[in-house]
Design a protein around this motif. Structure first.
Motif, PDB file in Angstrom:
ATOM      1  N   PHE A 178       8.245   4.241  -3.435  1.00 39.49           N
ATOM      2  CA  PHE A 178       7.808   3.844  -4.781  1.00 39.49           C
ATOM      3  C   PHE A 178       8.589   2.633  -5.259  1.00 39.49           C
ATOM      4  O   PHE A 178       8.012   1.630  -5.714  1.00 39.49           O
ATOM      5  N   ALA A 179       9.911   2.698  -5.172  1.00 40.66           N
ATOM      6  CA  ALA A 179      10.740   1.586  -5.645  1.00 40.66           C
ATOM      7  C   ALA A 179      10.447   0.320  -4.853  1.00 40.66           C
ATOM      8  O   ALA A 179      10.345  -0.779  -5.428  1.00 40.66           O
ATOM      9  N   GLY A 180      10.311   0.454  -3.540  1.00 42.15           N
ATOM     10  CA  GLY A 180      10.064  -0.718  -2.721  1.00 42.15           C
ATOM     11  C   GLY A 180       8.748  -1.388  -3.038  1.00 42.15           C
ATOM     12  O   GLY A 180       8.674  -2.619  -3.176  1.00 42.15           O
ATOM     13  N   HIS A 181       7.677  -0.596  -3.153  1.00 45.56           N
ATOM     14  CA  HIS A 181       6.381  -1.188  -3.457  1.00 45.56           C
ATOM     15  C   HIS A 181       6.379  -1.842  -4.830  1.00 45.56           C
ATOM     16  O   HIS A 181       5.835  -2.933  -5.006  1.00 45.56           O
ATOM     17  N   SER A 182       7.009  -1.196  -5.802  1.00 45.70           N
ATOM     18  CA  SER A 182       7.041  -1.744  -7.161  1.00 45.70           C
ATOM     19  C   SER A 182       7.781  -3.076  -7.210  1.00 45.70           C
ATOM     20  O   SER A 182       7.293  -4.062  -7.768  1.00 45.70           O
ATOM     21  N   VAL A 183       8.966  -3.128  -6.599  1.00 46.43           N
ATOM     22  CA  VAL A 183       9.761  -4.355  -6.626  1.00 46.43           C
ATOM     23  C   VAL A 183       9.088  -5.466  -5.827  1.00 46.43           C
ATOM     24  O   VAL A 183       9.019  -6.625  -6.264  1.00 46.43           O
ATOM     25  N   THR A 184       8.572  -5.120  -4.649  1.00 47.13           N
ATOM     26  CA  THR A 184       7.938  -6.139  -3.815  1.00 47.13           C
ATOM     27  C   THR A 184       6.679  -6.689  -4.459  1.00 47.13           C
ATOM     28  O   THR A 184       6.419  -7.905  -4.433  1.00 47.13           O
ATOM     29  N   LEU A 203       4.898   9.083   0.818  1.00 47.03           N
ATOM     30  CA  LEU A 203       4.221   7.957   1.466  1.00 47.03           C
ATOM     31  C   LEU A 203       3.273   7.267   0.498  1.00 47.03           C
ATOM     32  O   LEU A 203       3.007   6.061   0.617  1.00 47.03           O
ATOM     33  N   ALA A 204       2.753   8.008  -0.460  1.00 42.17           N
ATOM     34  CA  ALA A 204       1.873   7.426  -1.467  1.00 42.17           C
ATOM     35  C   ALA A 204       2.638   6.804  -2.624  1.00 42.17           C
ATOM     36  O   ALA A 204       2.013   6.287  -3.559  1.00 42.17           O
ATOM     37  N   GLY A 205       3.957   6.850  -2.584  1.00 42.85           N
ATOM     38  CA  GLY A 205       4.746   6.220  -3.634  1.00 42.85           C
ATOM     39  C   GLY A 205       5.101   7.131  -4.777  1.00 42.85           C
ATOM     40  O   GLY A 205       5.181   6.695  -5.932  1.00 42.85           O
ATOM     41  N   LEU A 206       5.348   8.407  -4.488  1.00 37.08           N
ATOM     42  CA  LEU A 206       5.760   9.346  -5.534  1.00 37.08           C
ATOM     43  C   LEU A 206       7.119   8.937  -6.087  1.00 37.08           C
ATOM     44  O   LEU A 206       8.094   8.842  -5.335  1.00 37.08           O
ATOM     45  N   PRO A 207       7.245   8.694  -7.411  1.00 40.14           N
ATOM     46  CA  PRO A 207       8.573   8.406  -7.978  1.00 40.14           C
ATOM     47  C   PRO A 207       9.476   9.629  -7.843  1.00 40.14           C
ATOM     48  O   PRO A 207       8.993  10.760  -7.941  1.00 40.14           O
ATOM     49  N   PRO A 225      18.532  -8.215 -11.226  1.00 39.59           N
ATOM     50  CA  PRO A 225      18.443  -6.852 -10.686  1.00 39.59           C
ATOM     51  C   PRO A 225      17.012  -6.470 -10.338  1.00 39.59           C
ATOM     52  O   PRO A 225      16.061  -6.837 -11.035  1.00 39.59           O
ATOM     53  N   ALA A 226      16.868  -5.756  -9.236  1.00 40.87           N
ATOM     54  CA  ALA A 226      15.560  -5.248  -8.837  1.00 40.87           C
ATOM     55  C   ALA A 226      15.228  -4.041  -9.711  1.00 40.87           C
ATOM     56  O   ALA A 226      15.973  -3.056  -9.710  1.00 40.87           O
ATOM     57  N   GLU A 227      14.147  -4.114 -10.430  1.00 36.34           N
ATOM     58  CA  GLU A 227      13.804  -3.058 -11.375  1.00 36.34           C
ATOM     59  C   GLU A 227      12.477  -2.403 -10.985  1.00 36.34           C
ATOM     60  O   GLU A 227      11.398  -2.967 -11.243  1.00 36.34           O
ATOM     61  N   PRO A 228      12.524  -1.241 -10.348  1.00 33.90           N
ATOM     62  CA  PRO A 228      11.260  -0.597  -9.943  1.00 33.90           C
ATOM     63  C   PRO A 228      10.544   0.132 -11.065  1.00 33.90           C
ATOM     64  O   PRO A 228       9.326   0.324 -11.002  1.00 33.90           O
TER      65      PRO A 228
END
Length: 605
Positions: A392-398, A383-387, A524-527
Motif C-alpha cells: 500500500f505505502a509503495g504504490h501510494s508513494v510511487t 497484495l491488493a494494497g491493504l493499509p 518525506p515519502a507520505e503514503p
C-alpha cells in the motif's frame, strides 16, 4: 569487520556442513544453519541501524581507493535494508524446513547458506565485476536448489531452463562489463562513475559504446528480475523448486535483479542513458504476469506469475528515475518480500498435507488449516494494497511521484496488476478454504483434457504427511506476513533520505572513494494521502470482483457467456499457455528478442 563477517560467516558454515554434514545428526545440522542465519540477520540489522548516520565501507585485502584493484563493500541504508530482508527470509525458510523436510541432506542447508552469502555480497559490493561474481554464485546455487529433487524429470527440466537462461544473461552482462572496463579502465562502481561523462566526470558524451554496455549489463539483471520477455524461466523454476527455496526466489532473488539495475544506473550511468526502456519492459511484465497469474490453478505457479507482475511494477518505479519514486519502490519491495514469502510457506503447508497445490484437487480441504487460511486471506489483501502494508505505502508513494512526471498511466497499471494478482490469490482462498466451485477456465473450452503447464502436478516434497502443521512451520509465515504489514508504518523521512543518498552519484562516490559522508535530503515519502487511500480501496474492490468472477455459487447464478466471446477467450488463453512452452530454445529466442528491443528502446529514448 561487520560486512566481511556478513558474507564470510555463511560461507564458512556452509563449508563445515558440506564437509561434516553426513556424519552429523539432523538436529545439529538444523541448529547450525539456523544459528548462522540468525547471526547474519543480527549483523545486517545492526548494519541497517547504523547506516543512516554511519554507513560502513570496507576495502577487502587492504587495497584502498586509488589502487585500481581494491574491492569495496559499502552499506548505504537501502543496501543494508535489502541485505536484512535477504537474511530474514533465509532464516524463515530454514525454520520452516526444520519440520517440513523429514529427510534432508546437509548439502541443502549448505546451499541455502551459500545463497545467503551471495545475496549479501551482491548487495554490498561496490565493484562491477565482483557484483557479477556474486550474481553468478547466486545463480549456480539457485540452479542446484531448483534441481534438488533430481530424481524427477520435471525438476531437471525446470532446473535446466533456469540454468541456461540465467547463463545467457550472465554472458551478456560480462560483455557489458568488458565494454565499461575498456572505456574507463575501472571496475569499481564509484570509480567508473567519476570517469564517465556527467556530474563529477570527464567531458564529452558517452556514445554508443556506453549505451551498449548499459543494455548488456542490465540484460542479465532483467533476466533475474523476470522482466518481459526475459521472464519465462521463473514459473518453471518455482513449480519444481522446494517450497522454502521459492520463498527466497520470489521474496528476494527477483528483487535483487531490480536492485542491480538501480545500483548500476545511479552509481555509473545517471543522465547518460535513459531508463524509460526499462519502464516499458516493466509495464509489460506487470500486465502479462497478472494475466498469467489469474489463469493458473497450480498455486506455486500462480504465485510465481504474481511475482513477475509485482517485479514489473518495481521496475517501473526504478525507471521513473527520481528519489521519490525509489522511496515508493523500497516500500513495495520490502512489503512484497514479506507477503510473498508468507504465501509460499502457506503453499508449502498445503503441499505437505495434501500432496498437491492444484486448487481443483484442494476444494474445501483447507478448512482444517485455519491459520494457514488466514495467512492466505490477509496475504491476498496485502497484495491488493491493504493499509498499512508495504505494498500500500509503495504504490501510494510511487503513484504520486510518477504523476509529477506525467506518467498518468502508472496508476491504472498499478491498480489493475495488483487487483488481478490479489484476486487470483483470493480465489484460491475461496475454493480451498470456503469450498466454492471453480469457474471453468476459458482455455479448457472444447479441449479434451485440462490445459496445463509443465509441472502442473508436482510430486510430494516430503515422504511423510504431518498430522497437524507444527508451530515452527506456521510461525515463520505469520512473522513474514506481520512484517509485510508493518513496513507501511515506517516513517517516510528516513526512507526518502535513503533514496536520495542512493540516487546521488556524487554522494556514493564520496562515501566509497573519499570516506566522506554527505546527507542528501528529500521531501518525506507520505503514503497516507487521500489519493493513496482511494487507490487502495479501488484495488481491493476490483480484487474482490476478480475473485468472485473466478468462482460460482450455483450453476444458474450467471448465464453462460456468448459462444463467440468464449471461443475468443479460450483461444487467447491457449495462445498465452503456448508462449510459455517450457522449451528452452523458445526462451533463448525470446531473450535475444528482448535484448534487441531493449537496445532499440534505449537508443530511441
Amino acid at each position: 569487520m561487520i560486512l566481511q563477517a556478513t558474507v564470510a560467516l555463511p560461507v564458512l558454515a556452509a563449508a563445515l556442513l558440506a564437509a561434516t554434514g553426513r556424519w552429523l545428526p539432523r538436529p545439529a545440522v538444523d541448529i547450525t544453519a539456523l544459528a548462522t542465519a540468525a547471526a547474519v540477520t543480527a549483523l545486517t540489522a545492526l548494519t541497517l541501524a547504523r547506516a543512516p548516520r554511519h554507513p560502513q565501507v570496507t576495502w577487502l585485502g587492504g587495497w584502498g581507493p586509488g589502487t585500481d584493484v581494491g574491492i569495496p563493500l559499502a552499506a548505504d541504508p537501502l543496501a543494508a535494508g535489502l541485505a536484512c530482508v535477504a537474511a530474514a527470509l533465509t532464516l524463515a525458510a530454514l525454520a520452516f524446513s526444520w519440520r517440513y523436510f523429514t529427510e534432508i541432506q546437509a548439502i541443502f542447508h549448505a546451499l541455502i547458506l551459500l545463497f545467503l552469502a551471495s545475496m549479501c555480497g551482491f548487495v554490498y559490493t561496490g565493484d562491477l565485476f565482483d557484483a557479477f561474481v556474486f550474481f553468478e554464485l547466486m545463480s549456480v546455487v539457485a540452479f542446484a536448489l531448483t534441481g534438488y529433487r533430481s530424481e524427477e524429470p520435471a525438476t531437471v527440466h525446470g532446473a535446466l531452463n533456469f540454468g541456461i537462461v540465467q547463463s545467457l544473461g550472465a554472458y551478456l552482462t560480462l560483455a557489458g562489463i568488458a565494454l565499461v572496463y575498456a572505456r574507463t579502465g575501472q571496475l569499481g562502481l564509484a570509480a567508473i562513475g567519476r570517469h564517465l561523462p556527467g556530474a563529477g566526470g570527464a567531458h564529452g558524451r558517452p556514445g554508443a559504446l556506453i549505451t551498449a554496455a548499459f543494455v548488456l549489463i542490465c540484460t542479465g539483471y532483467l533476466v533475474k528480475a523476470a522482466a518481459v520477455p526475459f521472464h519465462f524461466w521463473l514459473a518453471d523454476a518455482h513449480a519444481v523448486a522446494p517450497t522454502p527455496v521459492c520463498v527466497l526466489f520470489s521474496g528476494v532473488m527477483v528483487e535483487l535483479g531490480v536492485y542491480g539495475v538501480a545500483r548500476t544506473y545511479w552509481a555509473v550511468f545517471p543522465g547518460l542513458v535513459p531508463l524509460r526502456a526499462v519502464a516499458v519492459l516493466g509495464a509489460a511484465a506487470a500486465l502479462l504476469g497478472a494475466v498469467m497469474c489469474v489463469l493458473q490453478h497450480h498455486v506455486k505457479r500462480l504465485l510465481a506469475y504474481s511475482t513477475i507482475s509485482h517485479a514489473g511494477l518495481l521496475l517501473v518505479g526504478v525507471a521513473a528515475g527520481t528519489p521519490a519514486a525509489l522511496s515508493g519502490t523500497a516500500y513495495s519491495l520490502a512489503g512484497h518480500a514479506g507477503v510473498k514469502g508468507a504465501l509460499f510457506l502457506a503453499a508449502g503447508a498445503l503441499l505437505n498435507r495434501y500432496r498437491s497445490v492444484d486448487v481443483r484437487d484442494l476444494r474445501g480441504r483447507g478448512r482444517v488449516m485455519p491459520v494457514t487460511g488466514a495467512v492466505v486471506l490477509v496475504g491476498a489483501l496485502c497484495l491488493a494494497g491493504l493499509p498499512p502494508s508495504g505494498l500500500f505505502a509503495g504504490h501510494s508513494v510511487t503513484e504520486h511521484a510518477v504523476l509529477e512526471q506525467g506518467w498518468w498511466w502508472y496508476t491504472p497499471l498499478s491498480i489493475a496488476a495488483s487487483a488481478v494478482t490479489a484476486g487470483a490469490v483470493l480465489r484460491v482462498w475461496l475454493v480451498v478454504w470456503r469450498g466454492l466451485p471453480l469457474r471453468r477456465d476459458p482455455g479448457e473450452a472444447g479441449a479434451p483434457d485440462r490445459t496445463s503447464d509443465p509441472g502442473e502436478h508436482e510430486g510430494p516434497e516430503t515422504p511423510s504427511i504431518l498430522a497437524s502443521i507444527p508451530w515452527v512451520m506456521v510461525a515463520p509465515a505469520v512473522a513474514l506476513l506481520a512484517a509485510g504489514l508493518a513496513v507501511g508504518l515506517l516513517p517516510g523521512g528516513p526512507v526518502a533520505d535513503a533514496a536520495a543518498m542512493f540516487t546521488d552519484r556524487g554522494a556514493y562516490a564520496a562515501l566509497v572513494l573519499d570516506g566522506r559522508l554527505t546527507h542528501p535530503h528529500a521531501a518525506p515519502a507520505e503514503p497516507w494521502t487521500p489519493a493513496g487511500l482511494a487507490g487502495s480501496a479501488a484495488t481491493l474492490l476490483l480484487a474482490l470482483a476478480v475473485a468472485a468472477a473466478g468462482v460460482r455459487r450455483a450453476a444458474r447464478t450467471r448465464p453462460p457467456a456468448p459462444a463467440a466471446l468464449a471461443r475468443a477467450a479460450g483461444a487467447a488463453t491457449r495462445r498465452l499457455h503456448a508462449l510459455h512452452s517450457g522449451h528452452v530454445g523458445d526462451y533463448a529466442a525470446w531473450l535475444t528478442a528482448g535484448v534487441a528491443v531493449l537496445a532499440l528502446l534505449t537508443a530511441r529514448f
